[in-house]
Design an enzyme around this catalytic site. Structure first.
Site, PDB file in Angstrom:
ATOM      1  CB  ALA A  91      -0.890  -0.008   1.240  1.00  0.00           C
TER       2      ALA A  91
ATOM      3  N   GLY B  44       0.726  -5.258   0.947  1.00  0.00           N
ATOM      4  CA  GLY B  44      -0.336  -5.380  -0.046  1.00  0.00           C
ATOM      5  C   GLY B  44       0.160  -5.960  -1.365  1.00  0.00           C
TER       6      GLY B  44
ATOM      7  CD  GLU C 116      -2.425  -8.012   2.482  1.00  0.00           C
ATOM      8  OE1 GLU C 116      -2.060  -6.825   2.369  1.00  0.00           O
ATOM      9  OE2 GLU C 116      -3.329  -8.381   3.251  1.00  0.00           O
TER      10      GLU C 116
ATOM     11  CD  GLU D  12       1.194  -5.741   5.640  1.00  0.00           C
ATOM     12  OE1 GLU D  12       2.037  -6.580   6.043  1.00  0.00           O
ATOM     13  OE2 GLU D  12       0.578  -5.859   4.571  1.00  0.00           O
TER      14      GLU D  12
HETATM   15  N1  3HC Z   1       4.485   3.538   0.127  1.00  0.00           N
HETATM   16  C1  3HC Z   1       4.942   4.739  -0.262  1.00  0.00           C
HETATM   17  N2  3HC Z   1       6.234   5.026  -0.418  1.00  0.00           N
HETATM   18  C2  3HC Z   1       7.109   4.044  -0.183  1.00  0.00           C
HETATM   19  C3  3HC Z   1       6.713   2.757   0.234  1.00  0.00           C
HETATM   20  C4  3HC Z   1       5.330   2.516   0.370  1.00  0.00           C
HETATM   21  N3  3HC Z   1       4.855   1.322   0.725  1.00  0.00           N
HETATM   22  N4  3HC Z   1       7.812   1.999   0.404  1.00  0.00           N
HETATM   23  C5  3HC Z   1       8.867   2.775   0.105  1.00  0.00           C
HETATM   24  N5  3HC Z   1       8.445   4.008  -0.247  1.00  0.00           N
HETATM   25  C6  3HC Z   1       9.268   5.145  -0.687  1.00  0.00           C
HETATM   26  C7  3HC Z   1      10.227   5.606   0.395  1.00  0.00           C
HETATM   27  O1  3HC Z   1       9.603   6.549   1.234  1.00  0.00           O
HETATM   28  C8  3HC Z   1      11.335   6.220  -0.436  1.00  0.00           C
HETATM   29  O2  3HC Z   1      10.896   7.481  -0.848  1.00  0.00           O
HETATM   30  P1  3HC Z   1      11.961   8.665  -1.030  1.00  0.00           P
HETATM   31  O3  3HC Z   1      12.888   8.198  -2.086  1.00  0.00           O
HETATM   32  O4  3HC Z   1      11.130   9.821  -1.389  1.00  0.00           O
HETATM   33  O5  3HC Z   1      12.625   8.791   0.308  1.00  0.00           O
HETATM   34  C9  3HC Z   1      11.377   5.323  -1.672  1.00  0.00           C
HETATM   35  O6  3HC Z   1      10.124   4.672  -1.712  1.00  0.00           O
HETATM   36  C10 3HC Z   1      12.468   4.273  -1.644  1.00  0.00           C
HETATM   37  O7  3HC Z   1      12.386   3.600  -0.393  1.00  0.00           O
HETATM   38  P2  3HC Z   1      13.696   3.267   0.467  1.00  0.00           P
HETATM   39  O8  3HC Z   1      14.578   4.454   0.503  1.00  0.00           O
HETATM   40  O9  3HC Z   1      13.245   2.677   1.735  1.00  0.00           O
HETATM   41  O10 3HC Z   1      14.374   2.174  -0.501  1.00  0.00           O
HETATM   42  P3  3HC Z   1      15.009   0.783  -0.138  1.00  0.00           P
HETATM   43  O11 3HC Z   1      15.344   0.157  -1.431  1.00  0.00           O
HETATM   44  O12 3HC Z   1      16.057   0.924   0.909  1.00  0.00           O
HETATM   45  O13 3HC Z   1      13.840  -0.082   0.561  1.00  0.00           O
HETATM   46  C11 3HC Z   1      11.662  -1.064   0.748  1.00  0.00           C
HETATM   47  C12 3HC Z   1      12.704  -0.404  -0.169  1.00  0.00           C
HETATM   48  C13 3HC Z   1      12.199  -2.393   1.274  1.00  0.00           C
HETATM   49  C14 3HC Z   1      10.410  -1.301  -0.053  1.00  0.00           C
HETATM   50  C15 3HC Z   1      11.366  -0.133   1.948  1.00  0.00           C
HETATM   51  O14 3HC Z   1      11.103   1.158   1.460  1.00  0.00           O
HETATM   52  C16 3HC Z   1      10.207  -0.558   2.767  1.00  0.00           C
HETATM   53  O15 3HC Z   1      10.343  -1.386   3.636  1.00  0.00           O
HETATM   54  N6  3HC Z   1       9.022   0.028   2.511  1.00  0.00           N
HETATM   55  C17 3HC Z   1       7.852  -0.226   3.289  1.00  0.00           C
HETATM   56  C18 3HC Z   1       7.182  -1.507   2.858  1.00  0.00           C
HETATM   57  C19 3HC Z   1       5.939  -1.780   3.674  1.00  0.00           C
HETATM   58  O16 3HC Z   1       5.908  -1.585   4.868  1.00  0.00           O
HETATM   59  N7  3HC Z   1       4.876  -2.232   3.000  1.00  0.00           N
HETATM   60  C20 3HC Z   1       3.624  -2.473   3.638  1.00  0.00           C
HETATM   61  C21 3HC Z   1       2.772  -1.274   3.479  1.00  0.00           C
HETATM   62  S1  3HC Z   1       1.294  -1.396   4.389  1.00  0.00           S
HETATM   63  C22 3HC Z   1       0.313  -2.365   3.443  1.00  0.00           C
HETATM   64  O17 3HC Z   1       0.703  -2.826   2.401  1.00  0.00           O
HETATM   65  C23 3HC Z   1      -1.069  -2.536   3.969  1.00  0.00           C
HETATM   66  C24 3HC Z   1      -1.790  -3.616   3.265  1.00  0.00           C
HETATM   67  O18 3HC Z   1      -1.750  -4.748   4.048  1.00  0.00           O
HETATM   68  C25 3HC Z   1      -3.201  -3.248   3.024  1.00  0.00           C
END
Ligand code: 3HC
Ligand code: NAI
Length: 701
Positions: A63, A102, A105, A125
């Site tokens: 997400a 997501g 998922e 998450e």
């Molecule tokens: N949404 C929006 N932006 C995101 C994002 C996300 N899920 N994941 C990463 N980004 C953005 C970061 O903020 C960053 O932005 P910036 O360049 O402006 O600072 C850019 O993408 C690159 O991210 P990283 O600098 O962290 O890059 P890495 O390569 O080091 O890591 C990653 C990539 C492993 C994907 C890491 O960013 C991460 O862990 N992201 C979060 C993933 C996450 O938690 N996903 C679950 C979301 S909740 C969900 O899905 C709910 C669902 O169940 C309904």
């Protein structure tokens, strides 16, 4: 604007590509695009199969976190997952890279999953205070059972494609190096063999071992009962998985949605997502956007003590060559031991072999020959915390190092401009303030004195990046960001103790707030002698109006420096880090109270936190007002990664926004009636309150 989802027809297959760089987050545009592409493909009689893939290195990171907390716009991800799952045409998830949250998922709702070997899949998450909210808690256990599903959701760490294959989440790992080509073959096979496919909601493999599943649920309840420390979402995850085992799919899905929404509304989600962005924001430094970091292969570390040893290990682990320089052979031996014992511990825990240790140590060059600094691209000084010693070292460095070598001091408090001024190259001198243990703690304050050049600063950030640290830019102020704010709340902890509350109750209240340890435990851990030396050094310049608590000095005068001497605020059994309450310390405190004729007050936990956080936020606002920190979230990053502030609260400035900065100001004004010198409200804080703004309004975008 490029389409966030691209649909290509390849013979009878629809190839649907998510294209939302950098991580293919499932934003509103992506969801809209997916819904349309899937519906179009389902309606098209010429299409027999659908395949979903991500562009670039990500399948999808899940997400779009930026959208949380804003009004949500349909279609929602669960609807898309349901549409995919109920498709009468088989849907393939081509996992071309990382698939998280997501993103996974989405893949779980497809009928088949093919992944490249380098793919990582996970449900992180929990790190954001959430739970998988698009059917993940219901679909995953049906495929792999409760134990493994809970493991993936509760530790939140991704697993490799191979592990995914062994769990049964992934159906094929493509070894050909061309995912789309091999997918074409697999899709063809499925079609030709008229292989039946089952909607994930209908799958039952994971539900067979009822006893094992029940035990997994109960085991995790016990584990998290002990380690949750106030965290909310782990128990929601456990409940969702429990319901996946016992409720019909649709009801389980409904329960998951309600739980997800509760998590979404929780302050913990807000705190954790704030922490996620704070960690990334502090790396975006406007002034070095166009600067090139200098070459960095060999680092010289001056001093092999607590910090020099830790910095050396951090640098070796980052792949650098390290020359460690000590003043004599005996100290060098200690330095060598400090480094080797880290790797020996890895070996004893089975995390490293002796060969690996030797390989790393082949890049480590301990010496007492100061001239050896000439081989370094950067020098980090970690000698005694005395200005004259530091100046002497920098004068010598100036004579010995090559032009362009970046010179850094790891000082905790001293003025970097003064240190830089002893050299002929102040443009190359900066502060790199590591935290103990330096090979473990993620915070690195990068202190910018007035004459530092942009490329030297960029080199400091590049080093942090190589070491996997969280770098925070700090101005050159006494104690920079972290220790300066620590000074304020450490004082207030001392005041509350002298006012009548036992240090043990204060520690308990701070732990209950979510810190791993309280302030008095921290003094014992860090060693009381360091703070004592600092207090003695500052005694002359201390303002006579400042309230001064002598208890810590009385404890140090007895040689009780904390854990390392077996005694401090707590009493320690031999070789144990577990401290016990010490009646003699309580007697010392009583004596000090009597001397000052203090009217005893026993603060309750709520008031302890009001005072502790009030002092922290007020000093944080002063640090901001003086531009020692760039923005509030940089202060949050410092406190989260260097001082153990509970992550689920986002950091002190985020906490203040959630608590209400007007309430923080009222608290400070209330306390200032007893001690106007200490509780002088920050001008910036007053200004924000009068304008109805929050700290978040000052965060850089
Ligand atoms: N949404 C929006 N932006 C995101 C994002 C996300 N899920 N994941 C990463 N980004 C953005 C970061 O903020 C960053 O932005 P910036 O360049 O402006 O600072 C850019 O993408 C690159 O991210 P990283 O600098 O962290 O890059 P890495 O390569 O080091 O890591 C990653 C990539 C492993 C994907 C890491 O960013 C991460 O862990 N992201 C979060 C993933 C996450 O938690 N996903 C679950 C979301 S909740 C969900 O899905 C709910 C669902 O169940 C309904
Ligand atoms: P330490 O006392 O453990 O180590 C200092 C080392 O420097 C000693 O081994 C000493 O032999 C060596 N040394 C002294 N003069 C030298 C010289 N001229 N050339 C080469 N080596 C020399 O001290 P520690 O704790 O490692 O602190 C070092 C610096 O790091 C200080 O400035 C301190 O303020 C700072 N710091 C300390 C932290 C901590 O938690 N201990 C945290 C962050 C910074």
């Amino acid at each position: 604007m490029k389409d966030a989802v691209v649909l290509n027809q390849e013979e009878t297959n629809s190839l649907i590509t998510i294209s939302n760089p950098p991580v293919n987050a499932l934003s509103h545009e992506v969801r809209k695009g997916l819904m349309k592409a899937i519906n179009d493909s389902l309606e098209d009689p010429g299409i027999e199969t659908l395949a979903i893939i991500g562009s670039g290195k990500f399948f999808s990171a899940g997400a779009d976190i930026q959208e949380f907390g804003k009004p949500s716009q349909g279609p929602q991800l669960p609807e898309i997952c349901n549409l995919i799952e109920s498709s009468r045409k088989p849907v393939f998830a081509l996992i071309n890279g990382t698939a998280l949250g997501g993103g996974l998922e989405l893949a779980l709702s497809a009928h088949f999953r093919i992944a490249v070997p380098s793919a990582k899949i996970g449900l992180p998450e929990i790190h954001l205070g959430l739970l998988p909210g698009s059917g993940g808690t219901q679909r995953l256990p049906r495929i792999i059972g409760a134990e493994k599903a809970l493991e993936m959701m509760l530790n939140g760490n991704p697993v490799s494609a191979q592990v995914g294959l062994s769990y049964g989440v992934i159906d094929w790992v493509d070894e050909t190096g061309d995912l789309t080509v091999s997918a074409r073959g697999i899709i063809q096979e499925v079609l030709e063999e008229k292989q039946s496919f089952t909607a994930t909601r209908e799958r039952t493999e994971g539900l067979q071992d009822e006893g094992g599943n029940r035990n997994a649920i109960e085991d995790q309840r016990i584990v998290w009962g002990k380690k949750a420390k106030g965290l909310y979402s782990p128990f929601q995850i456990i409940d969702c998985v429990k319901n996946a085992l016992s409720l019909p799919f649709q009801e389980g899905l409904q329960f998951e949605r309600e739980s997800f929404n509760r998590c979404l509304e929780s302050p913990q989600r807000k705190g954790l997502i704030h922490a996620f962005f704070a960690e990334r924001r502090c790396k975006k430094i406007h002034e070095i956007r166009d600067a090139q970091p200098r070459k960095l292969e060999t680092l010289a570390v001056l001093g092999g003590g607590t910090m020099g040893g830790g910095i050396t290990v951090a640098a070796l682990d980052a792949g650098l060559n390290v020359v460690m320089i000590e003043r004599d052979e005996a100290s060098l031996d200690k330095g060598r031991t400090n480094v080797e014992k880290v790797y020996d511990r890895h070996i004893s825990k089975g995390r490293m072999s002796s060969d690996e240790k030797q390989k790393i140590l082949s890049r480590y060059h301990p010496t007492t020959d100061f001239e050896k600094v000439s081989s370094a691209d950067m020098v980090i000084e970690a000698v005694f915390e005395e200005m004259e010693v530091k100046k002497d070292v920098f004068r010598k460095l100036d004579q010995c190092v090559r032009p362009g070598t970046v010179l850094a001091s790891n000082t905790s408090y001293l003025d970097i401009d003064q240190i830089a001024s002893t050299t002929s190259r102040p443009q190359d001198v900066l502060g790199l303030h590591f935290f103990s243990p330096a090979n473990i703690m993620k915070l690195l304050e990068i202190v910018v004195p007035s004459r530092l050049s942009d490329d030297a600063l960029a080199t400091g950030f590049a080093l942090a990046n190589r070491m996997g640290k969280v770098p925070v830019r700090a101005g050159n102020s006494d104690g920079f960001i972290g220790n300066r704010i620590l000074g304020a709340y450490a004082k207030v902890a001392g005041y509350m103790m002298e006012d009548g509350t036992s240090p043990y109750r204060i520690d308990e209240a701070v732990r209950d707030f979510g810190y791993p340890i309280g302030p008095f435990q921290m003094f014992d851990l860090a060693g009381g002698d360091i703070g004592w030396a600092n207090r003695k050094r500052n005694a002359e310049s201390r303002d006579p109006q400042e309230r001064y608590v002598h208890v810590a000095d009385r404890i140090c005068e007895r040689g009780w420096f904390g854990q390392k001497t077996g005694r401090g605020f707590y009493l320690y059994e031999e070789n144990s880090r577990n401290g016990f309450e010490d009646p003699e310390v309580l007697a010392i405190i009583d004596e000090e109270r009597s001397k000052k004729e203090i009217r005893i007050r026993d603060y309750d936990p709520e008031e302890i936190i009001r005072r502790y956080l009030g002092a922290m936020v007020n000093e944080g606002a002063k640090v901001l007002g003086e531009k020692v920190a760039r923005c509030p979230s940089d202060i949050d990053a410092v406190q989260l990664y260097g001082y153990g502030f509970p992550r689920f609260r986002g950091g002190p400035m985020k906490y203040a926004d959630m608590y209400g900065i007007d309430r923080i100001l009222q608290d400070i004004q209330e306390f200032s009636e007893e001690d106007p010198f200490f509780w002088k409200p920050s001008e910036l804080l007053q200004d924000l309150v009068s304008k109805g703004q929050t700290f978040d309004d000052l965060n850089l975008q």
